[in-house]
Design a protein around this motif. Structure first.
Motif, mmCIF file in Angstrom:
data_model
loop_
_atom_site.group_PDB
_atom_site.id
_atom_site.type_symbol
_atom_site.label_atom_id
_atom_site.label_comp_id
_atom_site.label_asym_id
_atom_site.label_seq_id
_atom_site.Cartn_x
_atom_site.Cartn_y
_atom_site.Cartn_z
ATOM 1 N N VAL A 175 30.453 47.358 49.165
ATOM 2 C CA VAL A 175 29.829 48.306 48.242
ATOM 3 C C VAL A 175 30.034 47.855 46.804
ATOM 4 N N LEU A 176 31.280 47.506 46.484
ATOM 5 C CA LEU A 176 31.594 46.982 45.157
ATOM 6 C C LEU A 176 32.865 46.167 45.278
ATOM 7 N N TYR A 177 33.167 45.439 44.217
ATOM 8 C CA TYR A 177 34.380 44.633 44.184
ATOM 9 C C TYR A 177 35.172 45.013 42.954
ATOM 10 N N GLU A 178 36.480 44.994 43.113
ATOM 11 C CA GLU A 178 37.399 45.322 42.028
ATOM 12 C C GLU A 178 38.123 44.043 41.629
ATOM 13 N N VAL A 179 38.085 43.704 40.345
ATOM 14 C CA VAL A 179 38.850 42.557 39.867
ATOM 15 C C VAL A 179 39.790 43.041 38.771
ATOM 16 N N ARG A 180 41.070 42.710 38.931
ATOM 17 C CA ARG A 180 42.088 43.114 37.959
ATOM 18 C C ARG A 180 42.812 41.887 37.450
ATOM 19 N N PHE A 181 43.058 41.901 36.158
ATOM 20 C CA PHE A 181 43.774 40.800 35.522
ATOM 21 C C PHE A 181 45.195 41.260 35.215
ATOM 22 N N TRP A 182 46.124 40.313 35.338
ATOM 23 C CA TRP A 182 47.516 40.659 35.087
ATOM 24 C C TRP A 182 48.288 39.415 34.664
ATOM 25 N N GLN A 183 49.225 39.597 33.755
ATOM 26 C CA GLN A 183 50.126 38.526 33.339
ATOM 27 C C GLN A 183 51.551 38.995 33.555
ATOM 28 N N GLN A 184 52.334 38.161 34.201
ATOM 29 C CA GLN A 184 53.734 38.486 34.470
ATOM 30 C C GLN A 184 54.564 37.296 34.036
ATOM 31 N N GLY A 185 55.339 37.489 32.968
ATOM 32 C CA GLY A 185 56.025 36.363 32.371
ATOM 33 C C GLY A 185 54.987 35.403 31.808
ATOM 34 N N LYS A 186 55.063 34.156 32.191
ATOM 35 C CA LYS A 186 54.099 33.163 31.741
ATOM 36 C C LYS A 186 53.003 32.908 32.778
ATOM 37 N N LYS A 187 52.983 33.726 33.815
ATOM 38 C CA LYS A 187 52.027 33.512 34.895
ATOM 39 C C LYS A 187 50.803 34.409 34.736
ATOM 40 N N GLN A 188 49.647 33.838 35.074
ATOM 41 C CA GLN A 188 48.367 34.553 35.001
ATOM 42 C C GLN A 188 47.889 34.855 36.411
ATOM 43 N N PHE A 189 47.526 36.131 36.655
ATOM 44 C CA PHE A 189 47.091 36.543 37.983
ATOM 45 C C PHE A 189 45.724 37.225 37.921
ATOM 46 N N VAL A 190 45.015 37.127 39.045
ATOM 47 C CA VAL A 190 43.775 37.866 39.258
ATOM 48 C C VAL A 190 43.878 38.538 40.623
ATOM 49 N N PHE A 191 43.656 39.850 40.649
ATOM 50 C CA PHE A 191 43.665 40.609 41.912
ATOM 51 C C PHE A 191 42.228 40.993 42.233
ATOM 52 N N TRP A 192 41.859 40.872 43.498
ATOM 53 C CA TRP A 192 40.456 41.053 43.889
ATOM 54 C C TRP A 192 40.385 41.738 45.249
ATOM 55 N N ARG A 193 39.529 42.742 45.386
ATOM 56 C CA ARG A 193 39.344 43.369 46.691
ATOM 57 C C ARG A 193 38.025 44.124 46.737
ATOM 58 N N PRO A 194 37.457 44.256 47.931
ATOM 59 C CA PRO A 194 36.299 45.136 48.108
ATOM 60 C C PRO A 194 36.782 46.581 48.128
ATOM 61 N N MET A 195 35.960 47.500 47.603
ATOM 62 C CA MET A 195 36.326 48.913 47.574
ATOM 63 C C MET A 195 35.087 49.771 47.799
ATOM 64 N N PRO A 196 35.262 51.000 48.321
ATOM 65 C CA PRO A 196 34.119 51.902 48.473
ATOM 66 C C PRO A 196 33.856 52.753 47.233
ATOM 67 N N TYR A 197 34.731 52.681 46.226
ATOM 68 C CA TYR A 197 34.545 53.446 44.993
ATOM 69 C C TYR A 197 35.352 52.787 43.875
ATOM 70 N N TYR A 198 35.184 53.283 42.652
ATOM 71 C CA TYR A 198 35.938 52.757 41.519
ATOM 72 C C TYR A 198 36.626 53.913 40.806
ATOM 73 N N ASP A 199 37.540 53.587 39.890
ATOM 74 C CA ASP A 199 38.252 54.602 39.125
ATOM 75 C C ASP A 199 37.623 54.708 37.734
ATOM 76 N N ARG A 200 36.926 55.800 37.487
ATOM 77 C CA ARG A 200 36.190 55.984 36.236
ATOM 78 C C ARG A 200 37.113 56.039 35.021
#
Length: 249
Positions: free
Chosen positions: A145-170
């Motif tokens: 239905v849609l995809y959620e992509v989240r960016f995050w940095q922890q210390g000096k590391k760069q992360f991307v979180f990704w998942r399919p979802m049936p809804y989003y958070d407005r």
């Protein structure tokens, strides 16, 4: 429903998610031993099994389900395990069906529902080509239905979180874009560093035609967690390690 339960006799829960996907009326049926309270518009008990129902849109499906007969979820369903309070002890299995007039047809290859020309706004989405290719391949093999992509940095590391979802958070999303016909909702863009091209649509009150709810647990369903290495390559974080990488959304 009998077919699904007969295929998975040890599972006590069938989750039904109804959605429209690129013009197709789709049913996702997932058999497991736990239910997700965030994916329940109503439920009923069928032959001792819990059947939960959730719609990702406002399409009238009266020929498919009588919503007036569904029991309304409050805070718990007696006799069945809530995903947030139970450990997962079995692998869920999912079947996909297309509703075509009065027929329900099993879908053997979900990839035919993918918009193969997945170009976001006719340009690339990410400056990192490895990341773009990884997520493009995911969409091609896992249309949702849609995809959620989240960016995050922890210390000096760069992360991307990704998942399919049936809804989003407005209330928490930063913006969105369409990757071909596929909606990608963006979170944590202040942590994107130099990964993201700023061609996404600025946050409005709501994204038309897509459902929104508050997302309380960002680790369930578990996302694909990727680390962007200094040389630009991608490292997939194993699930057991991924739980120790926590964003603050």
């Amino acid at each position: 429903m009998d077919e699904i339960t007969n295929m998975n006799p040890d599972n006590k829960v069938v989750q039904v998610i109804a959605s429209e996907l690129n013009g197709h009326n789709i049913l996702y049926l997932t058999s497991s031993n736990i239910y997700n309270p965030d994916f329940v518009d109503g439920y009923f008990i069928y032959k001792g099994r819990l059947i939960t129902y959730f719609q990702t849109d406002s399409i009238n499906r009266r020929n498919l389900v009588n919503e007036k007969e569904l029991l309304r979820f409050k805070d718990n369903i007696h006799g069945y395990k809530n995903a947030y309070y139970s450990s997962v002890n079995s692998e869920p299995t999912q079947e996909l069906f297309e509703v075509n007039k009065n027929n329900i047809i099993r879908v053997k290859d979900i990839r035919r529902f993918v918009d193969c020309d997945c170009k976001a706004n006719k340009t690339t989405v990410f400056f990192n080509n490895n990341l773009e290719h990884t997520l493009h391949a995911y969409i091609k093999n896992n249309p949702a239905v849609l995809y959620e992509v989240r960016f995050w940095q922890q210390g000096k590391k760069q992360f991307v979180f990704w998942r399919p979802m049936p809804y989003y958070d407005r209330d928490k999303y930063d913006g969105y874009l369409f990757w071909g016909n596929h909606l990608v909702v963006l979170y944590g863009t202040k942590y994107a560093g130099g990964l993201l091209r700023k061609t996404w649509i600025i946050k409005g009150k709501a994204i038309p035609k897509f459902r929104y709810k508050s997302i309380k647990d960002w680790n369930y369903p578990f996302p694909l967690k990727l680390e962007i290495l200094s040389n630009g390559s991608i490292k997939t974080i194993p699930i057991n390690e991924g739980f120790f990488i926590r964003d603050i959304l």
